[in-house]
Design an enzyme around this catalytic site. Structure first.
Site, mmCIF file in Angstrom:
data_model
loop_
_atom_site.group_PDB
_atom_site.id
_atom_site.type_symbol
_atom_site.label_atom_id
_atom_site.label_comp_id
_atom_site.label_asym_id
_atom_site.label_seq_id
_atom_site.Cartn_x
_atom_site.Cartn_y
_atom_site.Cartn_z
ATOM 1 N N GLY A 223 -137.500 30.338 6.054
ATOM 2 C CA GLY A 223 -137.524 31.713 5.580
ATOM 3 C C GLY A 223 -136.999 31.875 4.161
ATOM 4 N N HIS A 224 -137.089 33.108 3.666
ATOM 5 C CA HIS A 224 -136.693 33.372 2.275
ATOM 6 C C HIS A 224 -135.179 33.221 2.082
ATOM 7 C CE1 HIS A 224 -136.527 38.003 3.212
ATOM 8 N NE2 HIS A 224 -135.756 37.308 4.004
ATOM 9 N N ASN A 225 -134.822 32.727 0.903
ATOM 10 C CA ASN A 225 -133.421 32.549 0.477
ATOM 11 C C ASN A 225 -132.675 31.456 1.239
ATOM 12 O OD1 ASN A 225 -133.801 34.878 -1.204
ATOM 13 N ND2 ASN A 225 -133.370 36.147 0.582
#
EC number: 2.3.1.191
Length: 329
Positions: A223-225
């Site tokens: 996922g993002h980050n």
């Protein structure tokens, strides 16, 4: 293709017990190896397979030397599995190669992207504006590298990998969802391998980071980050939710899930199918899956599990009562 047994040992080391002029025509598991193939034993629990194997030669540890010699030729080394890995590398390098263009004619590369002259870009790949692909990196067919995403040197991305799709970010409003634009990118270090159809989302504000030496299997979602530390490995169908931090030298078994915004320390090993619901600050092996059973027994155990809280309170009440009776004169 053939390699002489002596040539393998000359290049990779190890203690050869057997005929150095023996021709090796392939590599195979113990149970299916033929008298022309090389195999290995990575764990003593498989020594019965070793004794029955027809392999021309078997790579073994010093502890298995006697058992191996009783059946035939062997290469003795401290780390048989690592030795076998290096044999596979040697074998692949020795295979005849077809000369192909570094960049397949069907690949689509934005004029503002950078592809190192020694990188290899496969059929139908897409490299978007501002993206960068480092030296000696190989992108198999249909890999997509999104805007401003960076891939380091000596990486291998298998077919269907998507780097830099939008992270899953939406704000609820009036019964609907408002998109949160994903303004970060993805930064991938050197010597990273990413399996087929794995997706690594771009960050919302900061970059998603995959450090040097990370190995990701097929069908993994990052996922993002997310930040994944050096030399961490994840098996197929694992998932890491947004803003989680995975330390260096960690492992995630197949189907393992790490929830968002959690932190795993360096050296954490997660068993297959485990759902990590809290941060793990100390290295070690963690398991969170419910044991498999026939359905009737599983349902009974699950029903008992739901009553654990009330059973605990009843046991405490009984203990208090026993203590009271014990204290009476």
């Amino acid at each position: 293709m053939t390699l002489l047994l002596g040539s393998i040992v000359e290049l990779l080391g190890g203690d050869l017990q057997g005929d150095a002029s023996l021709k090796i025509e392939g590599l195979a598991p113990l149970e299916s190896a033929t008298p022309q193939q090389l195999s290995f034993l990575s764990h003593p629990k498989y020594q019965n397979q070793l004794a029955a194997s027809r392999a021309a030669c078997v790579i073994v540890s010093p502890e298995m030397r006697g058992v191996a010699l009783a059946r035939g030729a062997c290469i003795v080394t401290e780390q048989p599995y690592l030795y076998f890995a290096r044999v596979t590398q040697l074998w692949k390098k020795s295979l005849p190669r077809t000369v192909r263009p570094q960049i397949h004619p069907s690949a689509v590369i934005d004029p503002e992207a950078f592809v190192h002259p020694r990188a290899c870009i496969g059929a139908l790949c897409v490299i978007e504006s501002g993206a960068s692909v480092g030296a000696d990196t190989v992108l198999k067919s249909r890999v997509t590298v999104g805007e401003n995403c960076v891939i380091g040197e000596r990486c291998l991305l298998h077919s269907g990998v998507v780097i830099g799709a939008d992270g899953f970010g939406f704000a609820p409003h009036a019964g609907a969802w408002e998109k949160i634009e994903q303004l970060g990118a993805v930064r991938i270090g050197n010597d990273v391998e990413i399996g087929a159809n794995t997706c690594i989302d771009r960050g919302a504000l900061q970059d998603t980071v995959i450090e040097d030496g990370v190995k990701l299997d097929n069908l993994i979602q990052i996922g993002h980050n997310v930040h994944v530390g050096k030399h961490t490995a994840m098996a197929g169908c694992a998932g890491v939710a947004g803003s989680a931090t995975i330390g260096a030298h960690c492992t995630l078994g197949g189907g393992a899930i790490v929830l968002g915004h959690l932190t795993l320390a360096d050296g954490v090993n997660i068993s297959a199918a485990t759902v990590v619901t809290r941060s793990l600050r100390k290295p070690g092996h963690y398991t969170g899956m419910f044991p498999i059973d026939d359905n009737a027994a599983w349902e009974k155990n699950a029903a008992s599990l739901k009553q654990l809280h009330s059973l605990r309170d009843r046991i405490r009440a009984l203990e208090d009562k026993l203590m009271t009776l014990r204290d009476r004169p």
